[in-house]
Design an enzyme around this catalytic site. Structure first.
Site, PDB file in Angstrom:
ATOM      1  N   ASP A 127       0.818  -1.155  -0.100  1.00 41.55           N
ATOM      2  CA  ASP A 127      -0.006  -0.035  -0.090  1.00 41.55           C
ATOM      3  C   ASP A 127       0.649   1.368   0.149  1.00 41.55           C
ATOM      4  O   ASP A 127       2.054   1.368   0.429  1.00 41.55           O
ATOM      5  CB  ASP A 127      -1.047  -0.078   1.181  1.00 41.55           C
ATOM      6  N   GLU A 164       0.134  -1.079   5.914  1.00 44.07           N
ATOM      7  CA  GLU A 164       1.255  -0.295   6.728  1.00 44.07           C
ATOM      8  C   GLU A 164       0.948   1.259   6.542  1.00 44.07           C
ATOM      9  O   GLU A 164       1.138   1.752   7.644  1.00 44.07           O
ATOM     10  CB  GLU A 164       2.437  -0.720   6.078  1.00 44.07           C
TER      11      GLU A 164
END
Length: 375
Positions: free
Chosen positions: A68, A133
């Site tokens: 991400d 994250e």
């Protein structure tokens, strides 16, 4: 196009704004499966994760990272579309180029080359990849670690691909991180007309001396591995919006980035003591994001320093500075953890970039670490 650069471009072209993965993990799992990894997709809530493992016995070196990325910001302020990887004068632009799709590409290529050269290597290689994250970090690495513990799997060495470098690839290794403890303080007073302060109790006025005391307190002196603990106020909110009303409450948000010289319990206790000493009527809500951790000199640090020196000629600095990373979820299991990745000067910024030549060099560093630990 050089293969690490090509893979990085492929990953950047997938708009995986947290917690979306946009197919990055499927691409990685397909390539890992092709070289003998057993891959397990692990979806928790709206978050995609995967665990991959090659080998059946011996210590395991795990590559950890995230697919991400943070939102792009104003598109019109990018030199080129953020999810259209663009190479200009040896610099690759795109969201995630440095944080951390460049590292993911280097990890994968390093493993492909290492396995091709050493199909019967010692020990095991693992991948722990999440798409959570940059977001809440609730259903990502922390949940995968819980899953591994339920399976009786333990990590010996973990290499996190966060962009650790400052000025040149490999000049800094993160071998630890400070703890992060956040707080929301609500100080209560009595609302009233600003012209009649004797009939009210201004919580802002009451809070300011206590906040000054918190901000000037010496929490510790740090140590050879960590700088002194820092307390910073990030937000103060109070008032009704009217200019003639004394507010009834004020809310203050602050955060400790703390060393191993103090504990979470110490910080909570000392904060409460300061607030109590100022006679405040208050409520305090705490949120621990991570404990401090440190990986001292040992097999992983030595392998990482040696590989960086061989590839770049640099002797890296060991550092615990900066924010938090998913290493905070992995280190408490007993794993040795280091972070090694590209230069971090443009992460989370507009026109995020990485030097194209640094990508195959990063793959070579990772490959060298594999060789030092598993041959």
């Amino acid at each position: 196009m050089e293969k690490t650069l090509a893979l990085c471009c492929d990953l950047i072209s997938r708009p995986s704004v947290t917690p979306e993965d946009a197919g990055c993990q499927q691409l990685m799992m397909e390539r890992l499966a092709a070289i003998g990894f057993k891959c397990t997709a692990l979806r928790f809530g709206d978050v995609d994760n995967f665990w991959a493992e090659r080998g059946t016995a011996g210590p395991i070196l795990v590559f950890a990272g995230h697919t991400d990325v943070v939102p792009t910001g104003p598109l019109e302020q990018w030199h080129s579309p953020p999810f259209a990887p663009t190479l200009v004068d040896g610099v690759l632009y795109g969201r995630g180029a440095a944080d951390m799709k460049g590292s993911l590409a280097a990890m994968l290529v390093a493993c492909e080359e290492f396995v091709a050269a050493h199909p019967d290597h010692n020990g095991r290689i693992g991948f722990l990849i999440t798409s959570d994250e940059e977001g809440d970090a609730v259903n990502g690495t922390v949940r995968v670690i819980e899953h591994l513990q339920q399976q009786g799997k333990a990590i010996d060495w973990c290499l996190v691909g966060e962009p650790s470098s400052t000025l040149a690839l490999g000049d800094v290794i993160k071998n630890g991180r400070r703890g992060s403890l956040g707080a929301v303080l609500t100080v209560r007073g009595i609302q009233g007309h600003i012209a009649y302060p004797h009939l009210a109790d201004n919580p802002i006025h009451r809070a300011l001396p206590a906040l000054h005391a918190l901000a000037t307190e010496v929490w510790d002196e740090g140590n050879e591995f960590f700088p002194p603990t820092s307390m910073q106020i990030s937000n103060i909110n109070g008032g009704t919006g009217a200019t003639n009303v004394i507010p009834g409450t004020v809310q203050v948000r602050f955060n400790f980035r703390f060393s191993t010289e103090v504990t979470e319990a110490d910080l909570r206790r000392r904060t409460a003591a300061i607030l109590d000493a100022h006679g405040l009527d208050y409520e305090l809500l705490w949120a621990l994001s991570g404990q401090p951790f440190l990986t001292p000199s040992g097999a992983l640090v030595e392998a990482t320093v040696g590989s960086i020196n061989e590839v770049t000629g640099l002797t890296p600095e060991l550092s615990t500075a900066g924010g938090t990373s998913d290493g905070r979820f992995i280190a408490p299991t007993g794993a040795q953890v280091v972070e090694v990745g590209p230069v971090n000067a443009t992460i989370h910024k507009l026109n995020e970039e990485v030097l194209a030549d640094d990508l195959p060099r990063l793959a070579a560093i990772y490959r060298g670490i594999l060789a030092r630990l598993l041959l």
